[in-house]
Design a protein around this motif. Structure first.
Motif, PDB file in Angstrom:
ATOM      1  N   ILE A 135      -2.531  11.723  -1.300  1.00 54.28           N
ATOM      2  CA  ILE A 135      -1.415  12.443  -1.696  1.00 54.28           C
ATOM      3  C   ILE A 135      -1.388  11.449  -3.506  1.00 54.28           C
ATOM      4  CG2 ILE A 135      -1.046  14.138  -0.392  1.00 54.28           C
ATOM      5  CD1 ILE A 135       1.175  11.890   0.145  1.00 54.28           C
ATOM      6  N   GLY A 136      -1.660  10.154  -3.389  1.00 57.30           N
ATOM      7  CA  GLY A 136      -0.779   9.818  -4.428  1.00 57.30           C
ATOM      8  C   GLY A 136      -2.022   9.343  -5.553  1.00 57.30           C
ATOM      9  N   PRO A 137      -2.077   7.808  -6.300  1.00 59.17           N
ATOM     10  CA  PRO A 137      -2.742   7.854  -7.333  1.00 59.17           C
ATOM     11  C   PRO A 137      -4.282   7.653  -6.932  1.00 59.17           C
ATOM     12  CG  PRO A 137      -1.670   6.015  -6.879  1.00 59.17           C
ATOM     13  CD  PRO A 137      -0.879   6.599  -5.790  1.00 59.17           C
ATOM     14  N   ASP A 138      -5.425   8.103  -8.320  1.00 57.32           N
ATOM     15  CA  ASP A 138      -6.351   7.798  -7.874  1.00 57.32           C
ATOM     16  C   ASP A 138      -6.683   7.153  -7.974  1.00 57.32           C
ATOM     17  OD1 ASP A 138      -6.709  10.578  -7.288  1.00 57.32           O
ATOM     18  OD2 ASP A 138      -6.069  11.126  -9.414  1.00 57.32           O
ATOM     19  N   TYR A 139      -8.362   5.974  -7.132  1.00 55.04           N
ATOM     20  CA  TYR A 139      -8.767   5.095  -7.342  1.00 55.04           C
ATOM     21  C   TYR A 139      -9.884   5.388  -6.370  1.00 55.04           C
ATOM     22  CZ  TYR A 139      -4.402   2.970  -7.783  1.00 55.04           C
ATOM     23  OH  TYR A 139      -3.075   2.196  -7.916  1.00 55.04           O
ATOM     24  N   LEU A 140     -11.004   5.357  -7.043  1.00 52.94           N
ATOM     25  CA  LEU A 140     -12.400   5.435  -6.746  1.00 52.94           C
ATOM     26  C   LEU A 140     -12.439   5.176  -5.086  1.00 52.94           C
ATOM     27  CD1 LEU A 140     -14.968   5.542 -10.079  1.00 52.94           C
ATOM     28  CD2 LEU A 140     -13.691   7.745  -8.617  1.00 52.94           C
ATOM     29  N   ASN A 141     -13.310   5.472  -3.968  1.00 49.22           N
ATOM     30  CA  ASN A 141     -13.374   5.304  -2.932  1.00 49.22           C
ATOM     31  C   ASN A 141     -11.981   4.073  -2.546  1.00 49.22           C
ATOM     32  OD1 ASN A 141     -15.684   6.225  -2.373  1.00 49.22           O
ATOM     33  ND2 ASN A 141     -16.625   4.710  -4.440  1.00 49.22           N
ATOM     34  N   VAL A 142     -11.080   4.128  -2.989  1.00 45.22           N
ATOM     35  CA  VAL A 142     -10.084   3.405  -1.766  1.00 45.22           C
ATOM     36  C   VAL A 142     -10.187   3.867  -0.434  1.00 45.22           C
ATOM     37  CG1 VAL A 142      -8.159   4.677  -2.455  1.00 45.22           C
ATOM     38  CG2 VAL A 142      -8.431   1.899  -2.366  1.00 45.22           C
ATOM     39  N   LEU A 143     -10.145   5.372   0.177  1.00 48.62           N
ATOM     40  CA  LEU A 143      -9.715   5.190   1.448  1.00 48.62           C
ATOM     41  C   LEU A 143     -10.638   4.737   1.985  1.00 48.62           C
ATOM     42  CD1 LEU A 143      -7.454   8.907   0.930  1.00 48.62           C
ATOM     43  CD2 LEU A 143      -7.112   6.810   1.921  1.00 48.62           C
ATOM     44  N   MET A 144     -11.567   4.231   1.550  1.00 49.52           N
ATOM     45  CA  MET A 144     -13.042   4.207   2.622  1.00 49.52           C
ATOM     46  C   MET A 144     -12.754   2.242   2.830  1.00 49.52           C
ATOM     47  SD  MET A 144     -16.177   4.851  -0.070  1.00 49.52           S
ATOM     48  CE  MET A 144     -17.734   4.348   1.850  1.00 49.52           C
ATOM     49  N   GLY A 145     -11.753   1.835   2.432  1.00 49.08           N
ATOM     50  CA  GLY A 145     -10.809   0.489   2.965  1.00 49.08           C
ATOM     51  C   GLY A 145      -9.996  -0.242   3.590  1.00 49.08           C
ATOM     52  N   LEU A 146      -8.645   0.907   2.701  1.00 49.86           N
ATOM     53  CA  LEU A 146      -7.855   0.530   2.814  1.00 49.86           C
ATOM     54  C   LEU A 146      -7.256   1.848   2.236  1.00 49.86           C
ATOM     55  CD1 LEU A 146      -6.000  -2.154   0.719  1.00 49.86           C
ATOM     56  CD2 LEU A 146      -7.949  -0.709   0.012  1.00 49.86           C
ATOM     57  N   ASP A 147      -5.150   1.157   2.794  1.00 48.05           N
ATOM     58  CA  ASP A 147      -4.845   3.084   2.065  1.00 48.05           C
ATOM     59  C   ASP A 147      -3.296   2.036   1.777  1.00 48.05           C
ATOM     60  OD1 ASP A 147      -3.478   5.601   1.678  1.00 48.05           O
ATOM     61  OD2 ASP A 147      -3.043   6.277   3.551  1.00 48.05           O
ATOM     62  N   ILE A 148      -2.145   2.872   1.148  1.00 49.55           N
ATOM     63  CA  ILE A 148      -0.882   2.226   0.549  1.00 49.55           C
ATOM     64  C   ILE A 148      -0.080   1.261   1.480  1.00 49.55           C
ATOM     65  CG2 ILE A 148       0.933   2.258  -0.805  1.00 49.55           C
ATOM     66  CD1 ILE A 148      -0.250   5.098  -1.232  1.00 49.55           C
ATOM     67  N   PRO A 149      -0.026   1.837   3.125  1.00 49.55           N
ATOM     68  CA  PRO A 149       0.401   0.659   3.793  1.00 49.55           C
ATOM     69  C   PRO A 149       0.345  -0.684   3.838  1.00 49.55           C
ATOM     70  CG  PRO A 149       0.491   2.531   4.478  1.00 49.55           C
ATOM     71  CD  PRO A 149      -0.545   3.169   3.766  1.00 49.55           C
ATOM     72  N   GLU A 150      -1.432  -1.168   3.951  1.00 47.50           N
ATOM     73  CA  GLU A 150      -1.839  -1.740   4.352  1.00 47.50           C
ATOM     74  C   GLU A 150      -2.049  -2.794   3.082  1.00 47.50           C
ATOM     75  OE1 GLU A 150      -3.921   0.941   6.899  1.00 47.50           O
ATOM     76  OE2 GLU A 150      -3.556   0.709   4.425  1.00 47.50           O
ATOM     77  N   THR A 151      -1.406  -2.126   1.761  1.00 50.16           N
ATOM     78  CA  THR A 151      -2.201  -2.759   0.368  1.00 50.16           C
ATOM     79  C   THR A 151      -0.206  -3.683   0.556  1.00 50.16           C
ATOM     80  OG1 THR A 151      -2.926  -1.139  -0.356  1.00 50.16           O
ATOM     81  CG2 THR A 151      -2.419  -2.606  -2.046  1.00 50.16           C
ATOM     82  N   VAL A 152       0.716  -2.972   0.762  1.00 49.10           N
ATOM     83  CA  VAL A 152       2.323  -3.271   0.401  1.00 49.10           C
ATOM     84  C   VAL A 152       2.345  -4.258   1.482  1.00 49.10           C
ATOM     85  CG1 VAL A 152       3.861  -2.956   1.576  1.00 49.10           C
ATOM     86  CG2 VAL A 152       3.237  -1.219   0.377  1.00 49.10           C
ATOM     87  N   ALA A 153       0.999  -4.156   3.233  1.00 45.31           N
ATOM     88  CA  ALA A 153       0.871  -5.576   3.430  1.00 45.31           C
ATOM     89  C   ALA A 153       1.172  -6.914   3.554  1.00 45.31           C
ATOM     90  CB  ALA A 153       0.415  -5.393   5.203  1.00 45.31           C
ATOM     91  N   MET A 154      -0.269  -6.585   2.738  1.00 43.52           N
ATOM     92  CA  MET A 154      -1.355  -8.327   1.647  1.00 43.52           C
ATOM     93  C   MET A 154      -0.215  -8.258   0.846  1.00 43.52           C
ATOM     94  SD  MET A 154      -5.457  -6.626   1.532  1.00 43.52           S
ATOM     95  CE  MET A 154      -4.778  -4.922   0.708  1.00 43.52           C
ATOM     96  N   VAL A 155       0.328  -7.033  -0.040  1.00 47.17           N
ATOM     97  CA  VAL A 155       1.380  -8.220  -0.934  1.00 47.17           C
ATOM     98  C   VAL A 155       2.155  -8.089  -0.748  1.00 47.17           C
ATOM     99  CG1 VAL A 155       2.264  -7.575  -3.131  1.00 47.17           C
ATOM    100  CG2 VAL A 155       0.195  -6.500  -2.783  1.00 47.17           C
ATOM    101  N   ALA A 156       2.563  -7.848   0.560  1.00 45.78           N
ATOM    102  CA  ALA A 156       3.714  -8.620   1.064  1.00 45.78           C
ATOM    103  C   ALA A 156       4.211 -10.739   1.988  1.00 45.78           C
ATOM    104  CB  ALA A 156       4.781  -8.114   2.592  1.00 45.78           C
ATOM    105  N   GLU A 157       2.461 -11.035   2.164  1.00 50.54           N
ATOM    106  CA  GLU A 157       1.592 -12.030   3.047  1.00 50.54           C
ATOM    107  C   GLU A 157       2.391 -12.786   1.177  1.00 50.54           C
ATOM    108  OE1 GLU A 157      -1.857 -11.410   3.912  1.00 50.54           O
ATOM    109  OE2 GLU A 157      -1.230 -10.649   5.591  1.00 50.54           O
ATOM    110  N   LYS A 158       2.157 -12.581  -0.012  1.00 52.63           N
ATOM    111  CA  LYS A 158       2.115 -13.466  -0.749  1.00 52.63           C
ATOM    112  C   LYS A 158       3.115 -13.692  -1.395  1.00 52.63           C
ATOM    113  CE  LYS A 158      -0.127 -11.368  -5.315  1.00 52.63           C
ATOM    114  NZ  LYS A 158       0.264 -12.241  -5.674  1.00 52.63           N
ATOM    115  N   SER A 159       3.932 -12.402  -1.686  1.00 52.68           N
ATOM    116  CA  SER A 159       4.917 -11.825  -2.701  1.00 52.68           C
ATOM    117  C   SER A 159       6.572 -10.910  -1.741  1.00 52.68           C
ATOM    118  CB  SER A 159       4.809 -10.519  -3.745  1.00 52.68           C
ATOM    119  OG  SER A 159       3.683 -11.650  -4.440  1.00 52.68           O
ATOM    120  N   GLU A 160       7.477 -11.171  -2.126  1.00 51.63           N
ATOM    121  CA  GLU A 160       8.513 -10.733  -1.396  1.00 51.63           C
ATOM    122  C   GLU A 160       8.663  -8.922  -2.465  1.00 51.63           C
ATOM    123  OE1 GLU A 160      13.380 -10.127  -2.591  1.00 51.63           O
ATOM    124  OE2 GLU A 160      12.044 -11.720  -2.603  1.00 51.63           O
TER     125      GLU A 160
END
Length: 173
Positions: A135-160
């Protein structure tokens, strides 16, 4: 809102600023008086004065054209944000200041991906994130690998990362 017209003249003339945005601007302008803070507003393609059209049918056609070229409008907005971060980081006067990205809704997700690929970003403040790319922004084939919660977790590993107005209890990650 009229007092911010000199700052955002073309944007303020097309669409008046909401009371919430005026409050945010006042807070940020007060913070900008500090010698250790510089504020830059990034308007990626298709936003504000760079908007192509307000016609929904034409906007859909533009979004489809990006996909025919092998990308999406949102992916190009992530690219625009990354280039702006790089430009800020190369400025001698503000080079040593930590870079923060702020975004809400779909633009918050775009800021999230820009932070993922930009080492200079030290903090990300996001609000009203969609629950999923479905339901969010469009990125081609993004849901084949990850979704927004996983991306937040990856960013949280390097940034606040700071989230507001986002129901993370509904995330299954």
């Amino acid at each position: 809102a009229k007092k911010f017209a000199p700052i955002f003249n073309s944007v303020a003339q097309k669409k008046p600023l909401s009371a919430k945005n005026v409050e945010i601007l006042e807070t940020e302008l007060f913070a900008a008086k500090s010698p250790n803070i510089a504020i830059a507003y990034i308007l990626p393609r298709g936003i504000g004065p760079t908007a192509w059209t307000s016609d929904v049918k034409k906007a859909t056609h533009i979004r489809r054209r990006f996909m025919l070229l092998g990308t999406t409008l949102d992916a190009m907005r992530v690219w625009d944000i990354r280039r702006a971060v790089e430009a800020l980081n190369s400025n001698q006067e503000i080079q040593n200041l930590p870079i923060e990205l702020h975004g809400t809704g779909e633009m918050g997700v775009n800021a999230l991906y820009a932070a993922l690929y930009s080492p200079a970003v030290k903090k990300v403040q996001l609000g009203e994130l969609p629950l999923s790319h479905a339901i969010g922004p469009d990125y081609l084939n993004v849901l084949m690998g990850l979704d927004i919660p996983e991306t937040v977790a990856m960013v949280a590993e390097k940034s606040e990362v700071s989230l507001s107005d986002t129901d993370v209890a509904l995330w299954r990650y």
